[in-house]
Write an enzyme that holds these catalytic residues in place. Structure first.
Site, PDB file in Angstrom:
ATOM      1  N   CYS A 193       0.712  -1.250   0.455  1.00  0.00           N
ATOM      2  CA  CYS A 193       0.090   0.206  -0.154  1.00  0.00           C
ATOM      3  C   CYS A 193       1.075   1.075   0.064  1.00  0.00           C
ATOM      4  CB  CYS A 193      -0.817  -0.161   1.301  1.00  0.00           C
ATOM      5  SG  CYS A 193      -2.529  -1.636   0.776  1.00  0.00           S
ATOM      6  N   HIS A 211      -3.091   6.949   4.032  1.00  0.00           N
ATOM      7  CA  HIS A 211      -2.708   5.749   3.428  1.00  0.00           C
ATOM      8  C   HIS A 211      -4.788   4.910   3.834  1.00  0.00           C
ATOM      9  CE1 HIS A 211      -3.836   1.309   2.076  1.00  0.00           C
ATOM     10  NE2 HIS A 211      -4.204   0.774   3.389  1.00  0.00           N
ATOM     11  N   ASN A 234     -10.496   0.004   1.435  1.00  0.00           N
ATOM     12  CA  ASN A 234      -9.165  -0.324   2.003  1.00  0.00           C
ATOM     13  C   ASN A 234      -8.952  -0.081   0.089  1.00  0.00           C
ATOM     14  OD1 ASN A 234      -6.395  -0.470   0.917  1.00  0.00           O
ATOM     15  ND2 ASN A 234      -6.593  -1.481   3.412  1.00  0.00           N
TER      16      ASN A 234
END
Length: 312
Positions: free
Chosen positions: A108, A241, A271
């Site tokens: 990520c 994030h 996500n």
């Protein structure tokens, strides 16, 4: 470096929390309390990271001229094709020959590592106009019946045109950028994994991910701010994030900043991996005001982390 333009793409299918209530008994209240997620996007059967790349590049082409791009960097940890990368797909769509085409994956954190790669090409005078694409197809690899992480994931993509020289007054300036690996920590290599041949996405040590994300993102944010000779008082927004709203709020609390300065889209999209921050930046692009500063900070499995300070 300057971010001249950004675009994003989200699949049309919306998956609400009630889907997981019916599937495995997780209530919407339980999911919202622990993650902040209300709904997420899921790619259609004929969509993948490569098709989303073409879509998001086309959207960027509608905004700016991409014919003079001399570097393409693609970032994903959920590839559709492990040979024809999203960067190759973008080059094929654009029809630009003989330029560097590179793919990268640091989970990520990949967005910032991709931009740092661009920084290196620019510094060596090997490129001056770079196309960066982040595209994630998490629902290809997840196990939605997994009550630990199955309800977390969403799909989406974003593209950025990054230039060595300012192109317009509307460009966002990249003031500083840093990345790092934290795989030296005890559970880093087993905390969250994606093994296509062995169960897809698993997160056996979610608590460890939470703890490290809450440590590394504020730390990296402070470091990148200090590199610019600034303080937290000079920062208008934090864009972390999009992993978990509780993590994002914890980051804000650690930094001592109010939640009004938090940019978050996980509530609507889940996500979306390394695409999440770029999608949020694209969504918010027209709302930022001249002189504002945004810190984008990331944390990924493996582990990896980073932060970037952008000034409007």
């Amino acid at each position: 470096m300057y971010i001249h333009a950004v675009s994003h793409y989200l699949p049309s299918q919306v998956v609400g929390n009630e889907h997981f209530t019916q599937l495995n008994g997780l209530s919407s209240d339980w999911i919202v309390e622990r993650t902040g997620i209300v709904e997420r996007r899921k790619a259609a059967p004929d969509e993948n990271t490569n098709t989303m790349t073409v879509e998001v590049v086309q959207r960027l082409m509608d905004k700016v001229d991409l014919t003079t791009v001399d570097l393409i960097v693609g970032a994903t940890y959920t590839p559709y094709d492990t040979i024809v990368s999203i960067a190759h797909e973008a080059q094929h769509h654009l029809g630009i020959p003989d330029i560097p085409v590179v793919s990268i994956s640091t989970a990520c954190s990949s967005l910032l590592n991709a931009i740092e790669l661009v920084e290196g090409y620019f510094a060596l005078n090997k490129a001056s106009r770079a196309l960066v694409i982040v595209s994630e197809h998490n629902t290809l690899y997840y196990n939605e019946q997994d009550t630990i992480s199955g309800h977390l994931w969403g799909d989406g993509a974003a593209a950025l045109l990054i230039t060595k020289e300012r192109q317009s007054e509307g460009d966002f300036t990249i003031k500083a950028l840093l990345t790092g690996g934290a795989a030296h920590t005890a559970k880093a290599t087993t905390a969250v994994m994606m093994k296509p041949a062995n169960g897809g996405v698993t997160m056996p040590h979610g608590r460890d991910v939470f703890i490290n994300a809450c440590q590394y993102m504020p730390k990296a944010s402070l470091q990148v701010i200090e590199r610019c000779g600034l303080t937290l008082a000079d920062v208008d927004y934090i864009l972390p994030h999009q992993a978990n709203l509780r993590i994002s709020r914890n980051v804000m609390n650690t930094l001592g900043l109010p939640e009004e300065k938090l940019i978050s889209n996980i509530q609507r999209y889940g996500n979306t991996g390394c695409a999440g921050c770029a999608i949020a930046l694209s969504e918010q692009w027209d709302t930022f005001k001249k002189g504002q500063r945004i810190v984008i900070t990331v944390f990924g499995g493996g582990y990896s982390f980073g932060a970037m300070l952008v000034e409007v």
